[in-house]
Motif scaffolding. Structure first.
Motif, short mmCIF file in Angstrom:
data_model
loop_
_atom_site.label_atom_id
_atom_site.label_comp_id
_atom_site.label_asym_id
_atom_site.label_seq_id
_atom_site.Cartn_x
_atom_site.Cartn_y
_atom_site.Cartn_z
N CYS A 27 3.30 3.84 4.08
CA CYS A 27 1.90 3.40 4.02
C CYS A 27 1.82 1.86 4.08
N ARG A 28 1.10 1.38 5.05
CA ARG A 28 0.99 -0.08 5.25
C ARG A 28 0.19 -0.75 4.13
N ILE A 29 -0.78 -0.02 3.58
CA ILE A 29 -1.59 -0.57 2.50
C ILE A 29 -0.72 -0.79 1.26
N HIS A 57 -3.58 6.41 1.82
CA HIS A 57 -3.00 5.28 1.06
C HIS A 57 -2.80 5.63 -0.41
N CYS A 78 -0.32 2.65 9.30
CA CYS A 78 0.43 3.54 8.40
C CYS A 78 1.21 4.54 9.24
N CYS A 97 -3.82 8.51 6.92
CA CYS A 97 -3.20 8.21 5.63
C CYS A 97 -4.27 7.81 4.63
ZN ZN Z 1 -1.69 4.24 4.16
#
Ligand code: ZN
Ligand code: GDP
Length: 292
Positions: A260-262, A254, A247, A252
């Protein structure tokens, strides 16, 4: 001699010794002095008082691998969470909460979807995929048709497994099929008898074979979520782990953070919308709690 406590009633402990059967034992005074209470699941040493009547004294509790509070069981290797594909409909918020509880306690968990006879293969696949994609082992069975029951055995072999899940999903039915000695009541039978089941039952181990035990517990209801901070929650959603550190912001949550990668994985469909929804629900719950 060494054995395993499979049941405890009113000061008596029932201890299974491989090859010799079950001994009725009392705990010697030393435990009371040391404030050490023998638990179902404990591996113990006993001295035989009467071989014929299978009576003995519990003399020593061997070191515990772990200890659950509710149910009070020691040396639990894993938890099998049972849910029904239908009747009652899967309560995924409850399932995710149970999974969280197990992750917090670092208990390996497997999921068993019972009553597969009640839904279509397509619906079953959607449900199964949601959790296998997270990394959980999911087995579909039907205690009614007995489909999938045999393949369940190798997943339990050699372990002490606590069976958890809402009532009515088929826990007793599955346990009945798996074991060959103790006959437990299923809902149907006890309705006929008119008795309230699961009221004062204590934890008890059911022996499947020499080194395989099941503990079917009425309402595994003690959730340990109160012991964690909202910032920790993400660590217990195992499908988030592969994205750790990806992220934009360190730490993070999320939730609302940009980059945010999630959230990206969610958009891409690699993370289940429903699981993420329950993550947010639990996150809010933990946030609210902190106000007190
Ligand atoms: Zn995240
Ligand atoms: P528990 O409360 O989780 O122990 O659930 P029970 O084993 O008592 O089962 C609850 C009800 O579901 C009973 O009426 C069972 O006969 C029924 N049941 C259990 N397994 C199945 C299954 O695989 N298919 C169907 N159709 N019914 C089932």
């Amino acid at each position: 001699m060494q054995g395993k406590i499979i049941k405890g009633i009113a000061g008596f402990y029932y201890i299974y010794v491989i090859g010799s059967g079950i001994y009725e034992c009392r705990a010697k005074g030393i435990f009371r002095k040391e404030k050490k209470k023998p638990l179902v699941g404990d591996d113990v040493c006993i001295e035989i008082l009467d071989e014929e009547k299978q009576l003995g004294n519990l003399t020593e509790i061997l070191p515990r691998k772990n200890e659950l509070v509710r149910p009070a069981v020691a040396n639990v290797d894993q938890v099998l969470i049972v849910l029904a594909a239908e009747d009652p409909k899967p309560n995924l918020a409850l399932l995710d909460r149970l999974l969280l509880t197990m992750e917090i306690q670092e208990l390996p968990v497997k999921i068993c979807i019972n009553k597969e006879d009640l839904i279509s293969a397509e619906s079953l696949k959607i449900l199964t995929d949601m959790y296998t994609r997270c990394g959980y082992s999911v087995t579909a069975v039907s205690a009614f048709t007995k489909e999938g029951i045999k393949p369940l055995l190798p997943l339990l072999e050699g372990y002490t497994t606590v069976i958890a899940g809402p009532s009515g999903v088929g826990k007793s039915s599955i346990t009945n099929l798996l074991q060959n000695e103790v006959v437990m009541e299923t809902g149907e039978i006890s309705h006929k008898l008119g008795g309230g089941r699961h009221t004062t039952r204590h934890a008890q181990l059911i022996r499947i074979n020499e080194n395989t035990f099941l503990c079917d517990t009425p309402g595994f209801s003690s959730f340990l979520t109160e012991n964690i901070e909202k910032e920790e929650l993400k660590n217990y959603f195992i499908e988030f782990r592969p994205y750790e550190g990806e992220c934009r912001f360190q730490g993070c949550a999320h939730v609302h953070e940009p980059g945010c990668r999630i959230k990206q994985a969610l958009e891409e469909g690699s993370i289940s919308k429903n699981r993420y929804k329950n993550y947010l629900m639990l996150y809010e719950e933990l946030k609210e709690k902190k106000r007190y």
